[in-house]
Scaffold this active site. Sequence first.
Site, PDB file in Angstrom:
ATOM      1  N   GLY A 152       0.792  -1.216   0.000  1.00  0.00           N
ATOM      2  CA  GLY A 152       0.000   0.000   0.000  1.00  0.00           C
ATOM      3  C   GLY A 152       0.830   1.274   0.000  1.00  0.00           C
ATOM      4  O   GLY A 152       0.298   2.355  -0.176  1.00  0.00           O
ATOM      5  N   CYS A 153       2.122   1.135   0.208  1.00  0.00           N
ATOM      6  CA  CYS A 153       2.997   2.317   0.180  1.00  0.00           C
ATOM      7  C   CYS A 153       3.339   2.642  -1.268  1.00  0.00           C
ATOM      8  O   CYS A 153       3.528   1.752  -2.091  1.00  0.00           O
ATOM      9  CB  CYS A 153       4.289   2.057   0.958  1.00  0.00           C
ATOM     10  N   GLN A 154       3.435   3.923  -1.556  1.00  0.00           N
ATOM     11  CA  GLN A 154       3.784   4.370  -2.900  1.00  0.00           C
ATOM     12  C   GLN A 154       5.194   3.901  -3.260  1.00  0.00           C
ATOM     13  O   GLN A 154       5.439   3.459  -4.370  1.00  0.00           O
ATOM     14  CB  GLN A 154       3.704   5.891  -2.967  1.00  0.00           C
ATOM     15  N   SER A 155       6.105   3.998  -2.321  1.00  0.00           N
ATOM     16  CA  SER A 155       7.473   3.521  -2.505  1.00  0.00           C
ATOM     17  C   SER A 155       7.571   2.115  -1.943  1.00  0.00           C
ATOM     18  O   SER A 155       6.710   1.677  -1.183  1.00  0.00           O
ATOM     19  CB  SER A 155       8.456   4.422  -1.751  1.00  0.00           C
TER      20      SER A 155
END
Length: 138
Positions: free
Chosen positions: A50-53
């Site tokens: 779920g993290c962009q990175s």
Amino acid sequence: MSIADKQQQVLEELDLFQDWQERYEYVIGLGKQLPPMDESLHTPDRLIKGCQSQVWLEASSSEGNIHFLADSDSVITKGMIALFVRVLDGEPVDEVLTADLSFIDKTGLKEHLAPTRANALNLMATQMKQRALEFAQS
């Protein structure tokens, strides 16, 4: 030093900086201070989803205390996870499970991050507590 004491220390350190550019540089610096995480630990099961990175989190337990290793392909995200590692690493599993991590809201970081990065802070905290829960249940 308790989790609450560590949180207070982080907040006091952030208050020393006059503007957000300086605060970001401080957070990025924390990420650079994280112990290196071996590339072999950069596996899908360690990714915080779920993290962009990409953010990898490894947890281990020793004598009832939890230890975290973390890494990211983004310097700001690595700094953000470093805030949590600094506060929770080496603490008793039960204390990590019951820790109030709302200190991150008091840093003001969420207001100055893109919504996807701000959401990543919640995901990081949740994942660290989930790892602690796994140790508590074993």
